[in-house]
Design a protein around this motif. Structure first.
Motif, PDB file in Angstrom:
ATOM      1  N   ALA A  46      -4.171  69.430   3.783  1.00  0.00           N
ATOM      2  CA  ALA A  46      -5.101  69.326   4.925  1.00  0.00           C
ATOM      3  C   ALA A  46      -5.987  68.106   4.688  1.00  0.00           C
ATOM      4  CB  ALA A  46      -5.936  70.594   5.052  1.00  0.00           C
ATOM      5  N   LYS A  48      -8.195  66.552   6.172  1.00  0.00           N
ATOM      6  CA  LYS A  48      -9.626  66.564   6.482  1.00  0.00           C
ATOM      7  C   LYS A  48     -10.472  66.826   5.233  1.00  0.00           C
ATOM      8  CE  LYS A  48      -8.997  70.226   9.205  1.00  0.00           C
ATOM      9  NZ  LYS A  48      -7.820  71.051   8.866  1.00  0.00           N
ATOM     10  N   ASP A  67      -1.423  68.044   6.972  1.00  0.00           N
ATOM     11  CA  ASP A  67      -1.940  68.791   8.117  1.00  0.00           C
ATOM     12  C   ASP A  67      -3.125  68.002   8.666  1.00  0.00           C
ATOM     13  OD1 ASP A  67      -3.043  70.904   9.817  1.00  0.00           O
ATOM     14  OD2 ASP A  67      -4.488  71.182   8.197  1.00  0.00           O
ATOM     15  N   ALA A  90      -2.972  70.236  14.245  1.00  0.00           N
ATOM     16  CA  ALA A  90      -3.666  71.311  14.973  1.00  0.00           C
ATOM     17  C   ALA A  90      -4.997  70.746  15.473  1.00  0.00           C
ATOM     18  CB  ALA A  90      -3.906  72.495  14.059  1.00  0.00           C
ATOM     19  N   ARG A 137      -0.545  78.186  17.782  1.00  0.00           N
ATOM     20  CA  ARG A 137      -1.569  78.650  16.842  1.00  0.00           C
ATOM     21  C   ARG A 137      -2.137  79.946  17.392  1.00  0.00           C
ATOM     22  NH1 ARG A 137      -6.754  75.710  13.960  1.00  0.00           N
ATOM     23  NH2 ARG A 137      -7.509  77.579  12.938  1.00  0.00           N
ATOM     24  N   HIS A 185       1.893  79.511  14.105  1.00  0.00           N
ATOM     25  CA  HIS A 185       0.902  78.986  13.158  1.00  0.00           C
ATOM     26  C   HIS A 185      -0.351  79.839  13.195  1.00  0.00           C
ATOM     27  CE1 HIS A 185      -2.483  75.823  12.518  1.00  0.00           C
ATOM     28  NE2 HIS A 185      -2.024  76.151  11.327  1.00  0.00           N
ATOM     29  N   HIS A 187      -4.391  80.010  10.926  1.00  0.00           N
ATOM     30  CA  HIS A 187      -5.242  79.615   9.792  1.00  0.00           C
ATOM     31  C   HIS A 187      -6.501  80.451   9.953  1.00  0.00           C
ATOM     32  CE1 HIS A 187      -7.493  77.274   6.854  1.00  0.00           C
ATOM     33  NE2 HIS A 187      -8.448  77.163   7.745  1.00  0.00           N
ATOM     34  N   SER A 190     -11.468  79.487   5.424  1.00  0.00           N
ATOM     35  CA  SER A 190     -11.441  78.693   4.206  1.00  0.00           C
ATOM     36  C   SER A 190     -12.214  79.400   3.095  1.00  0.00           C
ATOM     37  CB  SER A 190     -12.091  77.342   4.534  1.00  0.00           C
ATOM     38  OG  SER A 190     -11.686  76.354   3.652  1.00  0.00           O
ATOM     39  N   GLN A 191     -11.993  78.930   1.870  1.00  0.00           N
ATOM     40  CA  GLN A 191     -12.677  79.496   0.692  1.00  0.00           C
ATOM     41  C   GLN A 191     -12.441  81.008   0.606  1.00  0.00           C
ATOM     42  OE1 GLN A 191     -13.525  78.279  -1.916  1.00  0.00           O
ATOM     43  NE2 GLN A 191     -14.854  79.710  -2.922  1.00  0.00           N
ATOM     44  N   GLY A 226      -4.078  77.267   5.507  1.00  0.00           N
ATOM     45  CA  GLY A 226      -4.579  77.055   4.145  1.00  0.00           C
ATOM     46  C   GLY A 226      -5.533  78.169   3.786  1.00  0.00           C
ATOM     47  N   GLY A 227      -6.656  77.812   3.160  1.00  0.00           N
ATOM     48  CA  GLY A 227      -7.707  78.794   2.949  1.00  0.00           C
ATOM     49  C   GLY A 227      -7.917  79.252   1.523  1.00  0.00           C
ATOM     50  N   LEU A 228      -6.971  78.945   0.632  1.00  0.00           N
ATOM     51  CA  LEU A 228      -7.146  79.429  -0.748  1.00  0.00           C
ATOM     52  C   LEU A 228      -8.445  78.858  -1.336  1.00  0.00           C
ATOM     53  CD1 LEU A 228      -6.088  80.894  -3.278  1.00  0.00           C
ATOM     54  CD2 LEU A 228      -4.771  78.826  -3.811  1.00  0.00           C
ATOM     55  N   GLU A 264      -0.966  74.952   4.404  1.00  0.00           N
ATOM     56  CA  GLU A 264      -1.812  73.763   4.652  1.00  0.00           C
ATOM     57  C   GLU A 264      -3.070  73.858   3.799  1.00  0.00           C
ATOM     58  OE1 GLU A 264      -2.791  74.604   8.699  1.00  0.00           O
ATOM     59  OE2 GLU A 264      -0.904  73.847   9.483  1.00  0.00           O
ATOM     60  N   PHE A 265      -2.951  73.546   2.525  1.00  0.00           N
ATOM     61  CA  PHE A 265      -4.126  73.659   1.650  1.00  0.00           C
ATOM     62  C   PHE A 265      -4.919  72.362   1.610  1.00  0.00           C
ATOM     63  CE2 PHE A 265      -1.266  76.728  -0.706  1.00  0.00           C
ATOM     64  CZ  PHE A 265      -1.912  77.860  -0.235  1.00  0.00           C
ATOM     65  N   ARG A 267      -8.894  72.449   0.389  1.00  0.00           N
ATOM     66  CA  ARG A 267      -9.841  72.698  -0.696  1.00  0.00           C
ATOM     67  C   ARG A 267      -9.148  72.962  -2.038  1.00  0.00           C
ATOM     68  NH1 ARG A 267     -14.849  74.577   0.495  1.00  0.00           N
ATOM     69  NH2 ARG A 267     -14.064  75.255   2.514  1.00  0.00           N
TER      70      ARG A 267
HETATM   71  C1  LIG Z   1      -5.752  74.442  10.754  1.00  0.00           C
HETATM   72  C2  LIG Z   1      -6.256  74.278   9.363  1.00  0.00           C
HETATM   73  N1  LIG Z   1      -5.369  74.252   8.368  1.00  0.00           N
HETATM   74  C3  LIG Z   1      -5.762  74.075   7.089  1.00  0.00           C
HETATM   75  C4  LIG Z   1      -7.092  73.923   6.759  1.00  0.00           C
HETATM   76  C5  LIG Z   1      -7.466  73.735   5.312  1.00  0.00           C
HETATM   77  O1  LIG Z   1      -8.213  74.778   4.839  1.00  0.00           O
HETATM   78  P1  LIG Z   1      -8.575  74.875   3.287  1.00  0.00           P
HETATM   79  O2  LIG Z   1      -9.239  73.621   2.899  1.00  0.00           O
HETATM   80  O3  LIG Z   1      -9.448  76.037   3.193  1.00  0.00           O
HETATM   81  O4  LIG Z   1      -7.283  75.092   2.551  1.00  0.00           O
HETATM   82  C6  LIG Z   1      -8.058  73.985   7.760  1.00  0.00           C
HETATM   83  C7  LIG Z   1      -9.484  73.870   7.437  1.00  0.00           C
HETATM   84  O5  LIG Z   1     -10.370  73.838   8.217  1.00  0.00           O
HETATM   85  C8  LIG Z   1      -7.631  74.156   9.116  1.00  0.00           C
HETATM   86  O6  LIG Z   1      -8.511  74.206  10.116  1.00  0.00           O
END
Ligand SMILES: Cc1ncc(COP(=O)(O)O)c(C=O)c1O
Length: 385
Positions: A46, A48, A67, A90, A137, A185, A187, A190-191, A226-228, A264-265, A267
């Motif tokens: 991810a 971002k 992602d 997304a 999604r 899809h 999500h 996070s965390q 993602g989210g781990l 989609e990790f 963090r």
């Molecule tokens: C659609 C999507 N995928 C993946 C992630 C990545 O999440 P994380 O950093 O918690 O793994 C995010 C985070 O906002 C998201 O919005």
């Protein structure tokens, strides 16, 4: 993580800056990739979470896809050399120009988050003479047991399409020209540290996939987001997140036939490899007796504490003092919420000391701003020191 030798080298550098431990990033990627390969899972980073080009280069070298959450993120990924066939996109509010760009680049999938977006995408794809692979999604209505500011999959969230709405409109969605709706899809946030949440996620996905199939969708892949989470409290105890456990949970609970499963990790990949290094500017005591340490960075370098009360472990890395004191560590920005933490126990700290805010590799530098016309923070890489 900062060794004694590194501390001496850091002391001479101009602050603030993000320090990236490239060995730790390498170890993290090795773990993620080797654990995922046990089950044939496909990993996307991810982007971002952190756009640093050196980090992206290393992530790409481990074969991850990307992602994205905006057209510019898609552009950044492609310019960094990621293959379009590994890019997913997304985003709850994609502009027409962004959709056109993503369509033109032939990325793996556009993850749509509303019926109206599906219609706009269909019209644009048709106009451009293209067929686009789409993942729906879905909002699964799951509480991920994390900070409410970063949950994204509860029924009232702005993210994703409600599952009921998809089923009610399945015929209409399936017939939209220019779209190949092939993915599901989600999500949820996070965390996520309570890993049993991923069990609920699987149970929901199993039902959703089964019902979408019954509604006539030909699903070819599932993307579970993602989210781990990572260990912000004691990063040294867990420098590499527990990819093995989350994949094992998904493997034993997800029932989606032989469909490829994508992750989609963000963090979990880059969170622990980055630290914000900052210098103490001033000591001051408020009229109420609170001891402030004013440091030379702020919410413009690391906004997570001010934005959603996030915690970063803070350490003084240059003080030789044995006596400790409780401080409120504040930044230079002209905002009262510009505070990194309260009641931080540190060795007695003085002007010129270096502090580190740990576990700042994800959503740190990528969220930096130029408020108060601060300079954007730069990167320093461990392997260069
Ligand atoms: C659609 C999507 N995928 C993946 C992630 C990545 O999440 P994380 O950093 O918690 O793994 C995010 C985070 O906002 C998201 O919005």
């Amino acid at each position: 993580m900062i060794s004694r030798k590194l501390k001496d080298k850091l002391a001479g550098l101009e602050t603030p800056f993000y320090l990236y431990d490239m060995d730790l990033l390498r170890l993290t990627l090795e773990s993620a990739v080797s654990m995922a390969s046990r089950y044939g899972y496909k990993l996307h980073y991810a982007i971002k979470a952190n756009y640093d080009p050196r980090l992206l280069e290393m992530i790409r070298s481990y074969g991850l896809g990307i992602d994205c959450a905006s057209g510019n993120e898609v552009r950044c990924a492609l310019e960094a050399g990621f293959d379009p066939s590994g890019v997913v996109y997304a985003g709850v509010g994609k502009k027409e120009s962004e959709l056109r760009y993503a369509i033109s680049q032939g990325i793996f999938a556009i993850n749509c988050e509303s019926l109206e977006e599906l219609e706009v995408l269909s019209a644009l794809a048709t106009e451009m003479g293209k067929t686009v692979t789409v993942a729906l999604r879905v909002n699964p209505d799951i509480d991920p047991k994390t900070n409410h500011c970063i949950d994204t999959g509860q029924a009232d969230s702005k993210f994703g399409i409600s599952y009921e709405e998809i089923l009610e409109n399945s015929e209409r969605i399936r017939q939209l020209p220019g779209l190949r709706v092939r993915g599901m899809h989600l999500h949820i946030g996070s965390q996520i540290r309570e890993l049993h949440v991923f069990e609920y996620l699987c149970e929901k996905v199993n039902v959703i996939v089964e019902n979408l199939e019954a509604a006539g969708f030909e699903l070819e892949f599932v993307d579970v987001g993602g989210g781990l989470g990572i260990n912000y409290d004691m990063p040294e105890n867990e420098p590499v997140p527990n990819f093995a456990s989350v994949f094992a949970i998904i493997h034993s609970h997800l029932r989606v036939g032989g469909r490829p499963v994508h992750f989609e990790f963000g963090r979990a990949i880059v969170g622990q490899c980055g630290e914000l290094i900052t210098r103490v500017l001033y000591n001051k005591t408020t009229a109420t007796g609170r001891k402030l340490l004013i440091v030379d960075s702020s919410m413009t370098e690391l906004i997570r504490p001010a934005l959603y009360g996030a915690y970063h472990n803070i350490e003084n890395i240059t003080s030789a003092e044995t006596k400790r004191e409780k401080y409120t560590v504040v930044g230079t920005a002209c905002e009262s919420t510009d505070k990194f933490d309260e009641n931080v126990s540190l060795p007695v700290s003085k002007r010129g000391d270096l502090l580190t805010l740990k576990s700042a590799g994800a959503y740190g530098q990528s969220m930096a701003s130029r408020y108060n016309l601060h300079d954007l923070p730069r990167s320093v890489y461990s392997e260069e020191l």
